[in-house]
Design an enzyme around this catalytic site. Structure first.
Site, PDB file in Angstrom:
ATOM      1  N   ASP A 254       0.841  -1.190   0.000  1.00  0.00           N
ATOM      2  CA  ASP A 254       0.000   0.000   0.000  1.00  0.00           C
ATOM      3  C   ASP A 254       0.879   1.243   0.000  1.00  0.00           C
ATOM      4  O   ASP A 254       1.848   1.340   0.744  1.00  0.00           O
ATOM      5  CB  ASP A 254      -0.932  -0.021   1.217  1.00  0.00           C
ATOM      6  N   GLU A 255       0.492   2.156  -0.868  1.00  0.00           N
ATOM      7  CA  GLU A 255       1.258   3.387  -1.085  1.00  0.00           C
ATOM      8  C   GLU A 255       1.678   4.085   0.197  1.00  0.00           C
ATOM      9  O   GLU A 255       0.904   4.211   1.143  1.00  0.00           O
ATOM     10  CB  GLU A 255       0.389   4.351  -1.903  1.00  0.00           C
ATOM     11  N   CYS A 256       2.908   4.550   0.206  1.00  0.00           N
ATOM     12  CA  CYS A 256       3.433   5.397   1.271  1.00  0.00           C
ATOM     13  C   CYS A 256       4.415   6.328   0.601  1.00  0.00           C
ATOM     14  O   CYS A 256       5.592   6.017   0.477  1.00  0.00           O
ATOM     15  CB  CYS A 256       4.119   4.547   2.342  1.00  0.00           C
ATOM     16  N   GLU A 298      -2.673   5.814   0.443  1.00  0.00           N
ATOM     17  CA  GLU A 298      -1.722   6.595   1.235  1.00  0.00           C
ATOM     18  C   GLU A 298      -2.106   6.651   2.715  1.00  0.00           C
ATOM     19  O   GLU A 298      -3.268   6.912   3.047  1.00  0.00           O
ATOM     20  CB  GLU A 298      -1.653   8.014   0.678  1.00  0.00           C
ATOM     21  N   ARG A 300      -2.467   4.400   5.165  1.00  0.00           N
ATOM     22  CA  ARG A 300      -3.561   3.492   5.522  1.00  0.00           C
ATOM     23  C   ARG A 300      -4.919   4.008   5.042  1.00  0.00           C
ATOM     24  O   ARG A 300      -5.919   3.902   5.741  1.00  0.00           O
ATOM     25  CB  ARG A 300      -3.616   3.297   7.044  1.00  0.00           C
ATOM     26  N   ASP A 338      -6.977   2.069  10.895  1.00  0.00           N
ATOM     27  CA  ASP A 338      -6.630   1.709   9.524  1.00  0.00           C
ATOM     28  C   ASP A 338      -7.905   1.779   8.685  1.00  0.00           C
ATOM     29  O   ASP A 338      -8.958   1.336   9.130  1.00  0.00           O
ATOM     30  CB  ASP A 338      -6.097   0.254   9.544  1.00  0.00           C
ATOM     31  N   ARG A 340      -7.704   0.804   5.249  1.00  0.00           N
ATOM     32  CA  ARG A 340      -7.321   0.231   3.961  1.00  0.00           C
ATOM     33  C   ARG A 340      -8.269  -0.850   3.473  1.00  0.00           C
ATOM     34  O   ARG A 340      -8.328  -1.155   2.310  1.00  0.00           O
ATOM     35  CB  ARG A 340      -5.899  -0.330   4.044  1.00  0.00           C
ATOM     36  N   SER A 362       5.175 -10.298   3.049  1.00  0.00           N
ATOM     37  CA  SER A 362       4.387  -9.385   3.883  1.00  0.00           C
ATOM     38  C   SER A 362       4.252 -10.003   5.256  1.00  0.00           C
ATOM     39  O   SER A 362       4.139 -11.220   5.395  1.00  0.00           O
ATOM     40  CB  SER A 362       2.988  -9.178   3.280  1.00  0.00           C
ATOM     41  N   LYS A 367      -3.517  -8.498   5.610  1.00  0.00           N
ATOM     42  CA  LYS A 367      -3.375  -8.925   4.221  1.00  0.00           C
ATOM     43  C   LYS A 367      -3.462 -10.449   4.117  1.00  0.00           C
ATOM     44  O   LYS A 367      -4.131 -10.987   3.233  1.00  0.00           O
ATOM     45  CB  LYS A 367      -2.050  -8.411   3.642  1.00  0.00           C
TER      46      LYS A 367
END
Lengths: 427, 427
Positions: A254-256, A298, A300, A338, A340, A362, A367
């Site tokens: 996930d994007e960061c 972005e 979470r 969170d 997400r 991961s 997930k």
């Protein structure tokens, strides 16, 4: 003024007169194509049509390109783009054909993307010939990716160029796909355990009134939400993803932006991502296949403003930045730890035909639970090597391990979690 | 069912009954605060209130967190987040106070963000005390950023750690800010040279019907669009940004996930970004200040699906991937070459008080024109060093130089532009 603003109201003729605006309506276009979500062929499923030109063809709520529809509107307002522009899709077809796979015909397996979204031109040739403006929601291309961390892995002898998956230059060869969100609202509601009516109502109300058709047009079951989508990077043959006897190394990331692009040391995002890419290349070289699925979520899915507010709250709290307060600080600001919702994440794996992930790069239990809960089996779980964890990211990783993240080592105890390990703001 | 779905309609009492839905309305909340865009003090300007809890307080269209408002809604639908949650902003205040600067009181200088957005708690203390749910639209924090390219610059002797701006570890010290979009619609329309009514109508219609209040509530002048925002990274003292006698090195960079994160070699995005960061650090070490403003405008704000479609069209066209067809291929698919609209970009520079950029690390004439057109003077322009341009990115950079991008060297001629330089899809 006629107060009928509905983009899905019936308009006479191919180019709608725009002198009056339809606010919302209960009448659909007479010749709008039906979407039968989860049907086993493209013809039976029908095309997803989010056009803003011939509006009587529309059979969804919202339009294409996620958030970027707002920029598209700006382009029209500024006079740079014609409302009537139709995409010329010559030569744009996927470089690699993905599917169809049995998962595509299971209406519960894929609820947040259109599995036929890359095949627009061939799957809906008749509709296109009939003048319908159908756009791909998925694009598949090839690329060479050159990451400094991979160059370093070569220099240190951990990776060896083979001229096929990894070049002497340090570039890895990938097939990659961009995927826009396409939500089937009844199925999304089911995934979240709420009624469709509640989902529609809350989506409308909690966005401050976005798309009233969510509540007025229960006949429109598909929504193109204005959010970021996903990108998948495949190392090796994309068809091997659907073959459970070929070893699959995969990370869902996930994007960061702060770490992925700028290398902020407060989290493990980029180091874990580049470690996964290294593992994917090694996997492909062993005769397997590698996959990184990157989601635009972005901070979470709380957004970056909230994320930075939480950073400040963590680092200024009494006792300093400790793992035992890590989730609490997010919850104070955001109301949740969170957002997400990994429940939707496995859809992209089903699109690719994945049935087994041999090595999941991961540690996230959320997930893992989402993937295995979607019927995809997981073999080994690969944690981030300790030497890749930046000092300031120790708070995060300890908090996550205590909360249920996978770790092959010991789970930190209460005393350990209460020790301040994060930097203050003044250093 | 009462068909009144307006989130801005007057609701009785502090917590609205949600049993009936207001679709749209012409009556505002009686006690909603007025926003006087460009007023010289926070008190006169008034707070931006996009709350979804006490809806009678709302004085904008849309809500906070850009696209992530959709995830917030999902969190409510899934039962994970209470509708009534109020952010606890304890300890979240900016690490560095930015402004106020004279530009904040010029209603034409800043039209797409709220300059008071980081100062919510102090600027609107009375409103908060009165129970209004006011959220920051800007957050300011500090970070250490460690990029492999910077570590390499140290190893090669181009950069030297000083213990203040750049540590021995290779980490650079930054102040960073996340900025959400806040659009003043009358001023945005003026920036694009169209009428406010046309802007509102097109934003509504070309998004497939997002926010009918855009057309029904002309009294609400502020819109929180569901799009990505910006992040600024400051190397050195943030206050120096507003001092034109301090040397400012700056890059305004638009998101390119494929290169910024994954290192795709088809463009110069990440190499130019990391070069800019190197220049920013050098500038700070010389007694100046550095700035990178990063905007979420993937694929020229066309989105990544369109971008990948264009890649395929470029690489498959007759004659191969040539610079003279670079913009044409984008236009065929998207209808325009670019949707980034640099017209809004200088707003973030005005927020930071910038009046002069001594060294602009960008070759884009669109960015240069937007910055200088906004009254910010630009000294030197810093091009990307030739050895940082990946082979496959030569097509892009040649096309851009021919189209007006700054270059200290020769502009490629027609014969040069017609030579295929990009890779095909099969290699």
């Amino acid at each position: 003024m006629t107060a009928d603003l509905s983009p899905n109201a019936l308009t006479p003729g191919p180019t709608p007169a725009v002198r009056h605006i339809r606010l919302t309506s209960h009448s659909g276009g007479l010749d709008a194509r039906t979407i039968s979500w989860g049907a086993s062929t493209a013809a039976e499923r029908g095309p997803v049509i989010g056009t803003t030109s011939r509006r009587s063809d529309r059979n969804v709520i919202g339009t294409h390109s996620g958030s970027y529809s707002v920029y598209r509107a700006l382009a029209v307002a500024a006079g740079a783009l014609s409302r009537e522009h139709r995409a010329d899709l010559t030569n744009t077809a996927p470089t690699d054909v993905i599917g169809p796979y049995p998962q595509w015909a299971d209406p519960d397996a894929i609820v947040s993307l259109d599995p036929w979204g890359a095949m627009t031109a061939e799957a809906f040739a008749d509709d296109l010939a009939a003048g319908r403006d159908i756009r791909p929601t998925i694009a598949v291309t090839k690329a060479h990716v050159a990451l400094p961390e991979i160059a370093e892995a070569i220099a240190k002898g951990r990776l060896k160029p083979d001229g096929r998956f990894l070049l002497e230059s340090g570039a890895a060869l990938v097939t990659k796909a961009a995927v826009e969100p396409v939500w089937h609202l009844p199925s999304v509601a089911q995934r979240f355990g709420c009624s469709e009516a509640d989902l529609r109502r809350v989506l409308f109300e909690e966005t401050g009134g976005m798309y009233p058709e969510l509540v007025t047009r229960s006949d429109l079951e598909v929504f193109l939400p204005p959010i970021g989508g996903q990108t998948v990077y495949i190392f090796g043959d994309p068809h091997d993803l659907a073959n459970p006897s070929v070893e699959l190394t995969a990370r869902v990331h996930d994007e960061c932006n702060g770490s992925d692009v700028f290398g902020s040391d407060i989290c493990t995002c980029r180091p874990y991502l580049t470690h996964a890419i290294e593992e994917c290349i090694l996997g492909a070289q062993r005769g397997g296949v590698g996959l990184v699925a990157y989601s635009r979520k972005e901070g979470r899915a709380l957004g970056e403003v909230t994320k930075f507010l939480v950073y400040n709250a963590r680092k200024r709290q009494e006792g300093g930045d400790t793992a035992d307060q890590y989730f609490a600080r997010t919850e104070c600001v955001a109301g949740v730890q969170d957002m997400r919702f990994q429940e939707l994440m496995p859809d992209v794996l089903h699109w690719l035909g994945v049935r087994k992930i041999h090595r999941l790069v991961s540690m996230s239990n959320m997930k893992y639970d989402a993937i295995t809960g979607a019927g995809i089996s997981v073999g080994e779980r690969v944690n981030i090597p300790d030497d890749l964890i930046p000092d300031d990211a120790r708070v995060e990783i300890d908090a996550k391990m205590a909360a249920g993240y996978f770790t092959p080592g010991p789970v930190p105890d209460a005393a350990e979690l209460a020790r301040a390990k994060g930097r203050g703001l003044d250093t």
